[in-house]
Design an enzyme around this catalytic site. Structure first.
Site, PDB file in Angstrom:
ATOM      1  N   VAL A  59     -29.247  37.701  20.358  1.00 31.47           N
ATOM      2  CA  VAL A  59     -30.696  37.933  20.276  1.00 31.47           C
ATOM      3  C   VAL A  59     -31.061  39.411  20.300  1.00 31.47           C
ATOM      4  O   VAL A  59     -32.215  39.769  20.040  1.00 31.47           O
ATOM      5  CB  VAL A  59     -31.454  37.193  21.391  1.00 31.47           C
ATOM      6  CG1 VAL A  59     -31.304  35.689  21.251  1.00 31.47           C
ATOM      7  CG2 VAL A  59     -31.026  37.679  22.781  1.00 31.47           C
ATOM      8  N   ASN A  85     -34.688  31.257  25.477  1.00 27.19           N
ATOM      9  CA  ASN A  85     -34.065  31.066  26.782  1.00 27.19           C
ATOM     10  C   ASN A  85     -32.925  32.039  27.082  1.00 27.19           C
ATOM     11  O   ASN A  85     -32.515  32.166  28.240  1.00 27.19           O
ATOM     12  CB  ASN A  85     -33.552  29.620  26.858  1.00 27.19           C
ATOM     13  CG  ASN A  85     -32.726  29.354  28.088  1.00 27.19           C
ATOM     14  OD1 ASN A  85     -33.243  29.166  29.178  1.00 27.19           O
ATOM     15  ND2 ASN A  85     -31.406  29.336  27.924  1.00 27.19           N
ATOM     16  N   SER A 137     -38.907  33.536  34.972  1.00 26.53           N
ATOM     17  CA  SER A 137     -38.356  33.314  36.311  1.00 26.53           C
ATOM     18  C   SER A 137     -39.448  33.568  37.334  1.00 26.53           C
ATOM     19  O   SER A 137     -40.406  34.302  37.069  1.00 26.53           O
ATOM     20  CB  SER A 137     -37.180  34.270  36.558  1.00 26.53           C
ATOM     21  OG  SER A 137     -36.693  34.135  37.886  1.00 26.53           O
ATOM     22  N   TYR A 151     -33.641  43.001  36.468  1.00 21.27           N
ATOM     23  CA  TYR A 151     -33.869  41.621  36.026  1.00 21.27           C
ATOM     24  C   TYR A 151     -35.314  41.197  36.291  1.00 21.27           C
ATOM     25  O   TYR A 151     -35.985  40.641  35.417  1.00 21.27           O
ATOM     26  CB  TYR A 151     -32.906  40.690  36.760  1.00 21.27           C
ATOM     27  CG  TYR A 151     -33.136  39.220  36.511  1.00 21.27           C
ATOM     28  CD1 TYR A 151     -32.688  38.612  35.353  1.00 21.27           C
ATOM     29  CD2 TYR A 151     -33.797  38.431  37.461  1.00 21.27           C
ATOM     30  CE1 TYR A 151     -32.886  37.249  35.124  1.00 21.27           C
ATOM     31  CE2 TYR A 151     -34.003  37.082  37.247  1.00 21.27           C
ATOM     32  CZ  TYR A 151     -33.548  36.497  36.089  1.00 21.27           C
ATOM     33  OH  TYR A 151     -33.758  35.154  35.865  1.00 21.27           O
ATOM     34  N   ALA A 153     -37.937  43.053  36.595  1.00 24.53           N
ATOM     35  CA  ALA A 153     -38.837  43.769  35.691  1.00 24.53           C
ATOM     36  C   ALA A 153     -38.822  43.137  34.302  1.00 24.53           C
ATOM     37  O   ALA A 153     -39.869  43.001  33.651  1.00 24.53           O
ATOM     38  CB  ALA A 153     -38.436  45.242  35.605  1.00 24.53           C
ATOM     39  N   LYS A 155     -38.160  40.009  33.551  1.00 26.41           N
ATOM     40  CA  LYS A 155     -38.773  38.688  33.590  1.00 26.41           C
ATOM     41  C   LYS A 155     -40.292  38.780  33.728  1.00 26.41           C
ATOM     42  O   LYS A 155     -41.029  37.986  33.127  1.00 26.41           O
ATOM     43  CB  LYS A 155     -38.164  37.857  34.723  1.00 26.41           C
ATOM     44  CG  LYS A 155     -36.729  37.425  34.434  1.00 26.41           C
ATOM     45  CD  LYS A 155     -36.691  36.512  33.222  1.00 26.41           C
ATOM     46  CE  LYS A 155     -35.315  36.134  32.776  1.00 26.41           C
ATOM     47  NZ  LYS A 155     -35.311  35.182  31.642  1.00 26.41           N
ATOM     48  N   ILE A 184     -31.754  27.174  40.090  1.00 20.90           N
ATOM     49  CA  ILE A 184     -31.308  26.021  39.320  1.00 20.90           C
ATOM     50  C   ILE A 184     -29.782  26.003  39.308  1.00 20.90           C
ATOM     51  O   ILE A 184     -29.132  27.044  39.145  1.00 20.90           O
ATOM     52  CB  ILE A 184     -31.844  26.083  37.873  1.00 20.90           C
ATOM     53  CG1 ILE A 184     -33.373  26.224  37.861  1.00 20.90           C
ATOM     54  CG2 ILE A 184     -31.403  24.849  37.096  1.00 20.90           C
ATOM     55  CD1 ILE A 184     -34.135  25.089  38.496  1.00 20.90           C
TER      56      ILE A 184
END
Length: 249
Positions: A59, A85, A137, A151, A153, A155, A184
């Site tokens: 991606v 995702n 998240s 991470y 920042a 999200k 999860i």
């Protein structure tokens, strides 16, 4: 209700964890499902397991994102659902974090979301219909975790992107929403070990961890015709993780 029969659904990062859970649920709901990932061997194996299609995709490559969407449209004639995702969550404490550490997480999580969503919207706009569901998240927007400032920042950035994008396409039959998972039970979470997993189970109000399919059910709802009047919104799926004001016995 929430019948996706005949819908064309594409899930990035769909070869494991939450992405695999989303793919499984959308397939069960009747969607013609395509998953993407960087690991071709794993992707083809999971595609066979779930009876879905697989497209190799990084991606972070804008051209590859466009080509992947074009390939789907060429084969199926349309794209109804995009579940963006793909993401990474390497741990780096702020005092030791390098610019490269920061850039990698933002390139995959945030820029990758932009590249893929933009490519999908170009198709959905012509159709005057589409559903985009972003996996964000609770980290970043609501909570924080030591060692994951980059991470968090990225999200939180996804949600800012989602809200403005939703406004741009709200009058064109396209909805853009996000799911905010808590903890999860994925392959990545299992790597933290049993002691960590038992601790978070005990401190989550529902006393259990979510399964990837739990995120899939939320995605299925947001991808459905019944969710046509919902856009620019988030759904927290966390077993009550963010609710306690203080630690309870």
């Amino acid at each position: 209700m929430f019948n996706l029969a005949g819908k064309i659904a594409f899930i990035s990062g769909g070869t494991k964890g939450i992405g695999k859970g989303i793919a499984k649920v959308l397939k069960q709901a009747g969607a013609i499902t395509i998953i993407a990932g960087t690991d071709v061997v794993r992707g083809e194996a999971i595609a066979k397991e779930l009876a879905v299609d697989f497209i190799p995709l990084d991606v972070t490559d804008q051209t590859a994102c466009k080509n992947a969407i074009d390939k789907i449209v060429e084969k199926y004639g349309r794209l109804d659902i995009l579940c963006s995702n793909a993401g990474i969550f390497p741990q780096h404490y702020l005092k030791d974090m390098t610019a490269e550490d920061w850039d990698l997480v933002h390139t995959v999580n945030l820029k990758g979301t932009f590249f893929l969503v933009q490519a999908a919207l170009n198709v959905m706009e012509k159709q005057r219909h589409g559903r985009v569901v972003i996996t964000s998240s609770i980290t970043g927007e609501i909570t924080g975790i030591s060692g994951y400032s980059h991470y968090g920042a990225s999200k939180a950035g996804q949600l800012g992107f989602m809200r403005s994008a939703a406004l741009e396409y709200a009058g064109q039959g396209i909805t853009i929403n996000a799911i905010m998972p808590g903890l999860i039970m994925t392959e990545g979470l299992k790597e933290f070990g049993d002691e960590f997993l038992n601790h978070v189970k005990d401190t989550t109000p529902m006393r259990t961890l979510g399964m990837p399919e739990d995120i899939g059910y939320a995605a299925c709802f947001l991808a459905s015709d019944e969710a046509k009047y919902i856009t620019g919104q988030t759904i927290v799926v966390d077993g009550g993780q963010i609710l306690p004001e203080m630690q309870e016995a």
